[in-house]
Structure formats: structure tokens, C-alpha cells
Design a protein around this motif. Sequence first.
Motif, PDB file in Angstrom:
ATOM      1  N   GLN A 106      -6.262  -4.563   2.534  1.00 52.71           N
ATOM      2  CA  GLN A 106      -5.820  -3.334   1.907  1.00 52.71           C
ATOM      3  C   GLN A 106      -4.633  -3.702   0.867  1.00 52.71           C
ATOM      4  N   THR A 107      -4.846  -2.972  -0.387  1.00 52.68           N
ATOM      5  CA  THR A 107      -3.848  -3.176  -1.329  1.00 52.68           C
ATOM      6  C   THR A 107      -3.216  -1.894  -1.913  1.00 52.68           C
ATOM      7  N   PRO A 108      -2.172  -1.589  -2.317  1.00 61.82           N
ATOM      8  CA  PRO A 108      -1.158  -2.226  -2.182  1.00 61.82           C
ATOM      9  C   PRO A 108      -0.589  -2.507  -0.835  1.00 61.82           C
ATOM     10  N   SER A 109       0.219  -3.187  -0.686  1.00 60.36           N
ATOM     11  CA  SER A 109       1.019  -3.296   0.639  1.00 60.36           C
ATOM     12  C   SER A 109       1.984  -2.321   0.653  1.00 60.36           C
ATOM     13  N   HIS A 110       2.726  -2.298  -0.462  1.00 63.85           N
ATOM     14  CA  HIS A 110       3.768  -0.934  -0.480  1.00 63.85           C
ATOM     15  C   HIS A 110       3.772  -0.660  -1.848  1.00 63.85           C
ATOM     16  N   GLN A 111       3.659   0.712  -1.867  1.00 65.62           N
ATOM     17  CA  GLN A 111       3.759   1.680  -3.197  1.00 65.62           C
ATOM     18  C   GLN A 111       4.971   2.677  -3.223  1.00 65.62           C
ATOM     19  N   VAL A 112       5.640   2.666  -4.215  1.00 64.95           N
ATOM     20  CA  VAL A 112       6.772   3.816  -4.418  1.00 64.95           C
ATOM     21  C   VAL A 112       6.132   4.534  -5.412  1.00 64.95           C
ATOM     22  N   THR A 113       6.307   5.847  -5.330  1.00 70.45           N
ATOM     23  CA  THR A 113       5.782   6.812  -6.510  1.00 70.45           C
ATOM     24  C   THR A 113       6.563   8.020  -6.416  1.00 70.45           C
ATOM     25  N   ILE A 153      -4.683  10.171  -3.304  1.00 68.43           N
ATOM     26  CA  ILE A 153      -3.853  11.475  -2.934  1.00 68.43           C
ATOM     27  C   ILE A 153      -3.684  11.665  -4.587  1.00 68.43           C
ATOM     28  N   ARG A 154      -3.893  12.998  -4.884  1.00 62.27           N
ATOM     29  CA  ARG A 154      -3.868  13.590  -6.294  1.00 62.27           C
ATOM     30  C   ARG A 154      -2.371  14.070  -6.563  1.00 62.27           C
ATOM     31  N   SER A 155      -1.765  14.521  -5.914  1.00 64.52           N
ATOM     32  CA  SER A 155      -0.391  14.949  -6.161  1.00 64.52           C
ATOM     33  C   SER A 155       0.531  14.710  -4.877  1.00 64.52           C
ATOM     34  N   THR A 156       1.233  13.747  -5.035  1.00 65.38           N
ATOM     35  CA  THR A 156       1.747  13.248  -3.790  1.00 65.38           C
ATOM     36  C   THR A 156       3.244  14.361  -3.376  1.00 65.38           C
ATOM     37  N   LYS A 157       3.445  14.444  -2.223  1.00 66.21           N
ATOM     38  CA  LYS A 157       4.440  15.214  -1.728  1.00 66.21           C
ATOM     39  C   LYS A 157       5.534  14.052  -0.750  1.00 66.21           C
ATOM     40  N   GLY A 162     -20.741   3.985  14.670  1.00 61.84           N
ATOM     41  CA  GLY A 162     -19.584   5.214  15.071  1.00 61.84           C
ATOM     42  C   GLY A 162     -19.637   5.494  16.614  1.00 61.84           C
ATOM     43  N   TYR A 163     -19.090   6.297  16.964  1.00 55.69           N
ATOM     44  CA  TYR A 163     -18.855   6.621  18.349  1.00 55.69           C
ATOM     45  C   TYR A 163     -18.828   5.506  19.456  1.00 55.69           C
ATOM     46  N   THR A 164     -18.625   4.540  19.062  1.00 58.90           N
ATOM     47  CA  THR A 164     -18.455   3.269  20.060  1.00 58.90           C
ATOM     48  C   THR A 164     -17.932   1.994  19.396  1.00 58.90           C
ATOM     49  N   GLY A 165     -17.406   1.276  20.200  1.00 58.85           N
ATOM     50  CA  GLY A 165     -17.005  -0.083  19.483  1.00 58.85           C
ATOM     51  C   GLY A 165     -15.537  -0.241  19.016  1.00 58.85           C
ATOM     52  N   GLU A 166     -15.198  -1.465  18.645  1.00 62.18           N
ATOM     53  CA  GLU A 166     -13.901  -1.860  18.130  1.00 62.18           C
ATOM     54  C   GLU A 166     -13.611  -1.558  16.816  1.00 62.18           C
ATOM     55  N   LEU A 167     -12.529  -0.940  16.486  1.00 58.41           N
ATOM     56  CA  LEU A 167     -12.088  -0.631  15.135  1.00 58.41           C
ATOM     57  C   LEU A 167     -11.296  -1.765  14.743  1.00 58.41           C
ATOM     58  N   PHE A 168     -11.705  -2.507  13.379  1.00 57.36           N
ATOM     59  CA  PHE A 168     -10.776  -3.426  12.693  1.00 57.36           C
ATOM     60  C   PHE A 168     -10.111  -2.779  11.898  1.00 57.36           C
ATOM     61  N   PHE A 169      -8.806  -2.856  11.871  1.00 62.20           N
ATOM     62  CA  PHE A 169      -7.772  -2.365  10.939  1.00 62.20           C
ATOM     63  C   PHE A 169      -7.341  -3.689   9.871  1.00 62.20           C
ATOM     64  N   GLY A 170      -6.826  -2.944   8.834  1.00 66.95           N
ATOM     65  CA  GLY A 170      -6.188  -3.515   7.819  1.00 66.95           C
ATOM     66  C   GLY A 170      -4.746  -3.645   8.343  1.00 66.95           C
ATOM     67  N   GLU A 171      -3.813  -4.338   7.137  1.00 63.67           N
ATOM     68  CA  GLU A 171      -2.448  -4.367   7.648  1.00 63.67           C
ATOM     69  C   GLU A 171      -1.870  -3.086   7.316  1.00 63.67           C
ATOM     70  N   GLY A 172      -2.195  -2.395   6.632  1.00 62.32           N
ATOM     71  CA  GLY A 172      -1.708  -0.927   6.059  1.00 62.32           C
ATOM     72  C   GLY A 172      -0.922  -1.142   4.604  1.00 62.32           C
ATOM     73  N   SER A 173      -0.853   0.084   4.138  1.00 65.42           N
ATOM     74  CA  SER A 173      -0.138   0.348   2.658  1.00 65.42           C
ATOM     75  C   SER A 173       0.797   1.424   3.025  1.00 65.42           C
ATOM     76  N   ARG A 174       1.936   0.931   2.682  1.00 68.13           N
ATOM     77  CA  ARG A 174       3.178   1.762   2.868  1.00 68.13           C
ATOM     78  C   ARG A 174       3.347   2.296   1.698  1.00 68.13           C
ATOM     79  N   LEU A 175       3.370   3.644   1.735  1.00 66.57           N
ATOM     80  CA  LEU A 175       3.354   4.622   0.735  1.00 66.57           C
ATOM     81  C   LEU A 175       4.816   5.488   0.989  1.00 66.57           C
ATOM     82  N   THR A 176       5.877   5.135  -0.108  1.00 65.66           N
ATOM     83  CA  THR A 176       7.103   5.966  -0.117  1.00 65.66           C
ATOM     84  C   THR A 176       6.961   6.741  -1.430  1.00 65.66           C
ATOM     85  N   VAL A 177       7.057   8.087  -1.133  1.00 64.20           N
ATOM     86  CA  VAL A 177       7.195   9.266  -2.159  1.00 64.20           C
ATOM     87  C   VAL A 177       8.786   9.670  -2.377  1.00 64.20           C
ATOM     88  N   LEU A 178       9.292   9.621  -3.685  1.00 58.66           N
ATOM     89  CA  LEU A 178      10.659   9.986  -3.937  1.00 58.66           C
ATOM     90  C   LEU A 178      10.523  11.336  -4.555  1.00 58.66           C
TER      91      LEU A 178
END
Lengths: 114, 112
Positions: free
Chosen positions: A6-13, A79-83, A98-114
Motif C-alpha cells: 500500500q502507498t502512501p504509508s501516511h498522508q496528511v490532507t 475519497i473525493r472530499s475528505t472530512k 470470496g466467502y472463505t479463506g485467509e485475508l492478506f492485509f497490507g500495512e495500511g495507509s494512515r490518513l490524517t485530515v486537518l
Amino acid sequence: EPEVTQTPSHQVTQMGQEVILRCVPISNHLYFYWYRQILGQKVEFLVSFYNNEISEKSEIFDDQFSVERPDGSNFTLKIRSTKLEDSAMYFCASRVTGYTGELFFGEGSRLTVL
Amino acid sequence: SQQGEEDPQALSIQEGENATMNCSYKTSINNLQWYRQNSGRGLVHLILIRSNEREKHSGRLRVTLDTSKKSSSLLITASRAADTASYFCATDSYDAGNMLTFGGGTRLMVKP
């Protein structure tokens, strides 16, 4: 070992701005997901995507949100117009079926809305 | 009401002790899964138990499933400080579509 990236790892907007979060699922997986986790809280389902279309979405996934798979590898969440309340960690995940089996996750994107 | 609620919300134990976390759910399921999340990181799959199974083991992990009570438990034996994390149960259900539904999680702290 294959992984979801996943990218970015952190976004401030600023509130009202558009944000695009990107994900590269594991190549032989067919089902793709976006989940959201507000700090320290539960993991909330946003949307699932299969065969180039949305298959399930939650009530959180309103008209401000959209997903697409513009090419064979990327899977994006817009996300068109962040809140302020959109501030969260956004996780992309994928699995073979679908409906069964392991989910593989990314490390995430942290979104900070100011 | 939420599918998949963990109990307790937080658990603190000493290294070497066993940790037990419980999960309850509301609808019929295909399978139930447990995931681990280190602080600020992605979720990692630990174990999956199908609706027709009652118990499953993987290393120091033992999962039980009681479909009549709509509940599951995760036991971590001989805990280590490195087991400190949040643990989530999640359910697959045909009623819910092809998504995995997560509970609120148990925050486990293992003190050295």
C-alpha cells in the motif's frame, strides 16, 4: 513471500481535498477489499471488489468514496472530499476466493485530515 | 449489533501464562478466523476454523468453536512478551456476502 503493498504509508490532507490510496494486491487473488480502522477501534469493512466491480459495500462507503482497478495490478480507493472523520488507517486486503479463506492485509495507509 | 465481539477488551498477563480470548457472533457462519495486529501494523492471519470443526491447533494456539452458542475462543499457551498485540476474530457468512466481518478486538499485553 507475496504480499499486499500500500502507498502512501501516511498522508496528511486538508479537509475538502481529494485523496487516492493505492494498493497492489497479491497477483493470483481475485477478491479485493478496503477496510478502515479509526485509531484503537474496530476494523470496519468498506467495500469488496470482484471481477472489476463492487460486490459488497457498507453504509460507510457513501458517494464520497470510489474504488477502481485501473490496470491489472493496482486497486485504488478515492475519497473525493475528505472530512475530519475520515482520519483513520485504511487497509487493503485480498484473497483468492470470496466467502472463505485467509485475508492478506497490507500495512495500511494512515490518513490524517486537518 | 455487531458480528464478532471479543471479550475481554484488554488482558494483561505475565510471560509464561496462558491467555484466553473469547469471541461471540450473531449469524450463521461459514468459518471463523483469528487475526493478530501489532500496534500500527496490518492484520496477520493466525488460524481459520470451519463451521463443522470444533477445535483446531496451530503451534501454541488453540481455537475452539461452539456454533450452538455462537462463540469461539483463542488460547495462547506459554505466552511471550512478543505475543503482545491486539487479537481480532472475524467471520465469513453467506448472509454477509463475500466480506470478512471483524469484532472489536482484545488488546493483550504480556509482561516479561
